[in-house]
Design a protein around this motif. Structure first.
Motif, PDB file in Angstrom:
ATOM      1  N   MET A   1       0.812  -1.222   0.000  1.00 53.85           N
ATOM      2  CA  MET A   1       0.000   0.000   0.000  1.00 53.85           C
ATOM      3  C   MET A   1       0.842   1.267   0.000  1.00 53.85           C
ATOM      4  O   MET A   1       0.626   2.187  -0.791  1.00 53.85           O
ATOM      5  CB  MET A   1      -0.893   0.042   1.242  1.00 53.85           C
ATOM      6  CG  MET A   1      -2.125  -0.788   1.204  1.00 53.85           C
ATOM      7  SD  MET A   1      -3.109  -0.501   2.695  1.00 53.85           S
ATOM      8  CE  MET A   1      -3.799   1.118   2.315  1.00 53.85           C
ATOM      9  N   TYR A   2       1.754   1.322   0.952  1.00 54.50           N
ATOM     10  CA  TYR A   2       2.537   2.537   1.169  1.00 54.50           C
ATOM     11  C   TYR A   2       3.999   2.164   1.350  1.00 54.50           C
ATOM     12  O   TYR A   2       4.337   1.006   1.612  1.00 54.50           O
ATOM     13  CB  TYR A   2       2.032   3.278   2.416  1.00 54.50           C
ATOM     14  CG  TYR A   2       0.554   3.613   2.362  1.00 54.50           C
ATOM     15  CD1 TYR A   2       0.050   4.410   1.341  1.00 54.50           C
ATOM     16  CD2 TYR A   2      -0.326   3.124   3.319  1.00 54.50           C
ATOM     17  CE1 TYR A   2      -1.293   4.710   1.277  1.00 54.50           C
ATOM     18  CE2 TYR A   2      -1.671   3.424   3.266  1.00 54.50           C
ATOM     19  CZ  TYR A   2      -2.155   4.213   2.236  1.00 54.50           C
ATOM     20  OH  TYR A   2      -3.492   4.499   2.180  1.00 54.50           O
ATOM     21  N   ARG A   3       4.831   3.168   1.240  1.00 53.02           N
ATOM     22  CA  ARG A   3       6.266   2.957   1.436  1.00 53.02           C
ATOM     23  C   ARG A   3       6.747   3.953   2.492  1.00 53.02           C
ATOM     24  O   ARG A   3       7.058   5.098   2.186  1.00 53.02           O
ATOM     25  CB  ARG A   3       7.023   3.119   0.117  1.00 53.02           C
ATOM     26  CG  ARG A   3       6.630   2.047  -0.892  1.00 53.02           C
ATOM     27  CD  ARG A   3       7.352   2.146  -2.217  1.00 53.02           C
ATOM     28  NE  ARG A   3       6.872   1.109  -3.123  1.00 53.02           N
ATOM     29  CZ  ARG A   3       7.346  -0.118  -3.180  1.00 53.02           C
ATOM     30  NH1 ARG A   3       8.341  -0.475  -2.380  1.00 53.02           N
ATOM     31  NH2 ARG A   3       6.848  -1.004  -4.026  1.00 53.02           N
ATOM     32  N   GLY A   4       6.762   3.471   3.715  1.00 50.13           N
ATOM     33  CA  GLY A   4       7.225   4.305   4.813  1.00 50.13           C
ATOM     34  C   GLY A   4       6.097   4.918   5.618  1.00 50.13           C
ATOM     35  O   GLY A   4       4.930   4.943   5.212  1.00 50.13           O
ATOM     36  N   PHE A   5       6.461   5.440   6.792  1.00 49.40           N
ATOM     37  CA  PHE A   5       5.488   5.949   7.746  1.00 49.40           C
ATOM     38  C   PHE A   5       4.768   7.192   7.232  1.00 49.40           C
ATOM     39  O   PHE A   5       3.549   7.325   7.386  1.00 49.40           O
ATOM     40  CB  PHE A   5       6.183   6.250   9.072  1.00 49.40           C
ATOM     41  CG  PHE A   5       5.243   6.716  10.148  1.00 49.40           C
ATOM     42  CD1 PHE A   5       4.434   5.811  10.817  1.00 49.40           C
ATOM     43  CD2 PHE A   5       5.166   8.053  10.485  1.00 49.40           C
ATOM     44  CE1 PHE A   5       3.566   6.224  11.814  1.00 49.40           C
ATOM     45  CE2 PHE A   5       4.306   8.488  11.486  1.00 49.40           C
ATOM     46  CZ  PHE A   5       3.498   7.571  12.149  1.00 49.40           C
ATOM     47  N   ALA A   6       5.514   8.120   6.636  1.00 48.28           N
ATOM     48  CA  ALA A   6       4.901   9.377   6.196  1.00 48.28           C
ATOM     49  C   ALA A   6       3.830   9.119   5.138  1.00 48.28           C
ATOM     50  O   ALA A   6       2.738   9.710   5.182  1.00 48.28           O
ATOM     51  CB  ALA A   6       5.970  10.327   5.653  1.00 48.28           C
ATOM     52  N   GLN A   7       4.117   8.248   4.193  1.00 51.26           N
ATOM     53  CA  GLN A   7       3.135   7.947   3.156  1.00 51.26           C
ATOM     54  C   GLN A   7       1.925   7.232   3.746  1.00 51.26           C
ATOM     55  O   GLN A   7       0.784   7.484   3.344  1.00 51.26           O
ATOM     56  CB  GLN A   7       3.787   7.096   2.065  1.00 51.26           C
ATOM     57  CG  GLN A   7       2.986   7.035   0.769  1.00 51.26           C
ATOM     58  CD  GLN A   7       3.693   6.234  -0.297  1.00 51.26           C
ATOM     59  OE1 GLN A   7       3.369   5.072  -0.530  1.00 51.26           O
ATOM     60  NE2 GLN A   7       4.667   6.848  -0.959  1.00 51.26           N
ATOM     61  N   ALA A   8       2.159   6.344   4.702  1.00 54.66           N
ATOM     62  CA  ALA A   8       1.050   5.639   5.341  1.00 54.66           C
ATOM     63  C   ALA A   8       0.176   6.611   6.135  1.00 54.66           C
ATOM     64  O   ALA A   8      -1.062   6.524   6.104  1.00 54.66           O
ATOM     65  CB  ALA A   8       1.586   4.537   6.245  1.00 54.66           C
ATOM     66  N   TRP A   9       0.796   7.516   6.857  1.00 57.27           N
ATOM     67  CA  TRP A   9       0.030   8.514   7.625  1.00 57.27           C
ATOM     68  C   TRP A   9      -0.862   9.323   6.688  1.00 57.27           C
ATOM     69  O   TRP A   9      -2.047   9.517   6.955  1.00 57.27           O
ATOM     70  CB  TRP A   9       0.992   9.415   8.395  1.00 57.27           C
ATOM     71  CG  TRP A   9       0.326  10.462   9.232  1.00 57.27           C
ATOM     72  CD1 TRP A   9      -0.277  11.613   8.788  1.00 57.27           C
ATOM     73  CD2 TRP A   9       0.170  10.463  10.665  1.00 57.27           C
ATOM     74  NE1 TRP A   9      -0.784  12.325   9.852  1.00 57.27           N
ATOM     75  CE2 TRP A   9      -0.528  11.649  11.015  1.00 57.27           C
ATOM     76  CE3 TRP A   9       0.567   9.593  11.669  1.00 57.27           C
ATOM     77  CZ2 TRP A   9      -0.835  11.970  12.337  1.00 57.27           C
ATOM     78  CZ3 TRP A   9       0.255   9.909  12.985  1.00 57.27           C
ATOM     79  CH2 TRP A   9      -0.441  11.080  13.307  1.00 57.27           C
ATOM     80  N   ALA A  10      -0.285   9.791   5.571  1.00 57.03           N
ATOM     81  CA  ALA A  10      -1.060  10.572   4.619  1.00 57.03           C
ATOM     82  C   ALA A  10      -2.176   9.741   4.000  1.00 57.03           C
ATOM     83  O   ALA A  10      -3.305  10.220   3.811  1.00 57.03           O
ATOM     84  CB  ALA A  10      -0.145  11.130   3.527  1.00 57.03           C
TER      85      ALA A  10
END
Length: 378
Positions: A255-264
Motif C-alpha cells: 500500500m505505502y512505502r514508509g510511515f509518512a506515506q502511510a500517515w497521509a
C-alpha cells in the motif's frame, strides 16, 4: 481511591479486549479462501492508474497470468505525468487495453471517476477492480468469481496480504485486518441485509456487472474517498448481497512505502471512517481502553505504580490483546514483528484519526494523488 480507579480501568480494559478477541475467533472460523472454479464468464480486471510507473507492469502482468477464467485487463490512465502509459503499451497483450480517463468532472473523486469510466468499457459479467499496487495470484480472479456465483453475492471483497517493508508500515497497515476482523461480525453481515454491516477492501473488489449498472457503481459514491465502505453499503441498500473472503492467498499489496506515506494515506479517508465527532470518542474508548491501556498499566505495574488488583486484569488484557493480534498475524501471513508492536499501532491509528478530526475545519479538504477534495463533499 486511586487504586480503585486503576482496578476499574483494568477491568474495563479486560472487557474491551475480550470483544475483538471473540469476534476474531468467530470471523477467522468463517472467513475462508474461496475455492477457485473454472468459469466461462469473462472477468474484466479494471486498474485505475495515476503515476504508477513503479507498480503498473508487475500488476498488469500478474492480472494477465490469471487462470481458470478468461480475462480482459483495462488500465485507466488518469492523466499520468510519468511513464505509466508507455509501460502499459509496451506489454503488448491482446487482452490488455489502455484507456485514457477523461478530465475529472466537478463533484467526483479521481479513483471513482476512473473506475466508472472503465466499467462502461468492460465486456465481462464480472468486474474486478484492483488498485495499481495489487498483485493477483493466478487463481485470484477465478476464486472471487466462484464465490460470487456460489453465494449469490453481487459484491465480493477481501483484504490482500499486505507487504510491509518498513517499521512505519508495520505500525499502520495491520490495523486494516484488525478493525475488520475484530469489530465486524461476519456471520451477522452474511445473514442480515443492514447496509451498516457492509464492508469491503477498496484494493480488491469484484462486482457483478448487472448489479453495478443498477446501483450506479462508483457513480453512486462519486464524492467518496472510501470505496471500501461506501460501495458495499450502496449495494446492500439496493437489496444486493455482499460478502467477504479470506483474500491473503488471492493477492498481495504494498500500500505505502514508509510511515509518512502511510500517515497521509490513512488520513485521506479518515473523514468517512472513524474521524467524526460522534464515532471517534466511541472508537477511542474501544481501542484505547482495550488495546493500549493494558500495556500502560502493565508497564506502570512493573514500576510499582499499580496495585496487584489492577495489575492482574491488566496483564490478562494485554495477553488477550497480543494473542488476538497474533491470531490475525498468522492468518493473514503478516510479519511476526507486528505482534509486539500492536499497542503502539493502535495508538498511532487513533492519533491519525484525532489529527484528521481536529484539523478538519482548518484544512477544509482532503488531498490525494495531487488532487484536493472538499471535506464537505466527501
Amino acid at each position: 481511591m486511586t487504586d480503585t480507579i486503576l482496578t476499574a480501568l483494568a477491568l474495563l480494559g479486560l472487557a474491551l479486549a475480550l470483544l475483538p478477541a471473540v469476534l476474531v475467533a468467530v470471523n477467522l472460523a468463517v472467513l475462508r479462501r474461496p475455492k477457485p472454479e473454472a468459469d466461462p464468464g469473462l472477468v474484466s480486471i479494471l486498474i485505475p492508474a495515476r503515476n504508477e510507473a513503479g507498480n503498473i507492469e508487475a500488476t498488469v502482468r500478474a492480472a494477465l497470468a490469471s487462470t481458470l477464467v478468461p480475462v480482459e485487463v483495462i488500465v485507466g490512465d488518469d492523466h499520468s505525468t510519468d511513464a505509466t502509459p508507455e509501460i502499459v503499451r509496451a506489454i503488448g497483450d491482446p487482452r490488455l487495453r489502455l484507456v485514457a480517463v477523461p478530465s475529472l468532472p466537478e463533484g467526483w473523486t479521481g479513483k471513482n471517476h476512473a473506475c466508472f469510466h472503465m466499467a462502461d468499457l468492460a465486456r465481462g459479467p464480472h468486474l474486478l477492480f484492483i488498485d495499481a499496487d495489487v498483485r493477483l495470484a493466478p487463481e485470484g480472479a477465478a476464486s472471487l468469481a466462484a464465490q460470487a456465483r456460489r453465494t449469490g453475492a453481487a459484491l465480493v471483497s477481501g483484504v490482500p496480504r499486505q507487504d510491509l517493508g518498513t517499521p512505519g508500515e508495520m505500525l499502520t497497515v495491520p490495523m486494516i485486518d484488525f478493525l475488520l476482523l475484530g469489530y465486524l461480525p461476519v456471520p451477522l453481515m452474511r445473514r442480515l441485509p443492514d447496509p451498516s454491516l457492509g464492508a469491503a477492501c477498496g484494493q480488491l473488489i469484484l462486482m457483478e456487472a448487472d448489479a453495478y449498472a443498477a446501483t450506479g457503481g462508483h457513480g453512486g459514491i462519486r464524492t467518496s474517498l472510501h470505496d471500501g465502505v461506501r460501495l458495499p453499503r450502496l449495494f446492500r441498500a439496493a437489496g444486493y448481497r455482499t460478502d467477504l473472503v479470506a483474500a491473503s492467498p488471492l493477492a498481495t499489496c504494498r500500500m505505502y512505502r514508509g510511515f509518512a506515506q502511510a500517515w497521509a494515506g490513512f488520513s485521506k479517508n479518515a473523514h468517512e471512517g472513524m474521524a467524526t465527532p460522534r464515532a471517534l470518542p466511541v472508537w477511542t474508548l474501544l481501542l484505547g481502553c482495550g488495546q493500549v491501556l493494558p500495556s500502560l498499566l502493565v508497564l506502570a505495574g512493573l514500576l510499582g505504580l499499580v496495585p496487584t488488583d489492577a495489575l492482574i486484569p491488566a496483564a490478562a488484557s494485554l495477553a488477550l490483546s497480543l494473542a488476538t493480534r497474533a491470531a490475525i498475524t498468522l492468518a493473514v501471513r503478516a510479519p511476526l514483528a507486528t505482534i509486539p508492536l500492536h499497542p503502539i499501532a493502535v495508538a498511532v491509528a487513533l492519533a491519525i484519526q484525532w489529527n484528521v478530526l481536529l484539523r478538519r475545519e482548518r484544512a477544509g479538504a482532503a488531498t490525494w494523488k495531487g488532487r484536493s477534495y472538499p471535506v464537505s463533499g466527501v
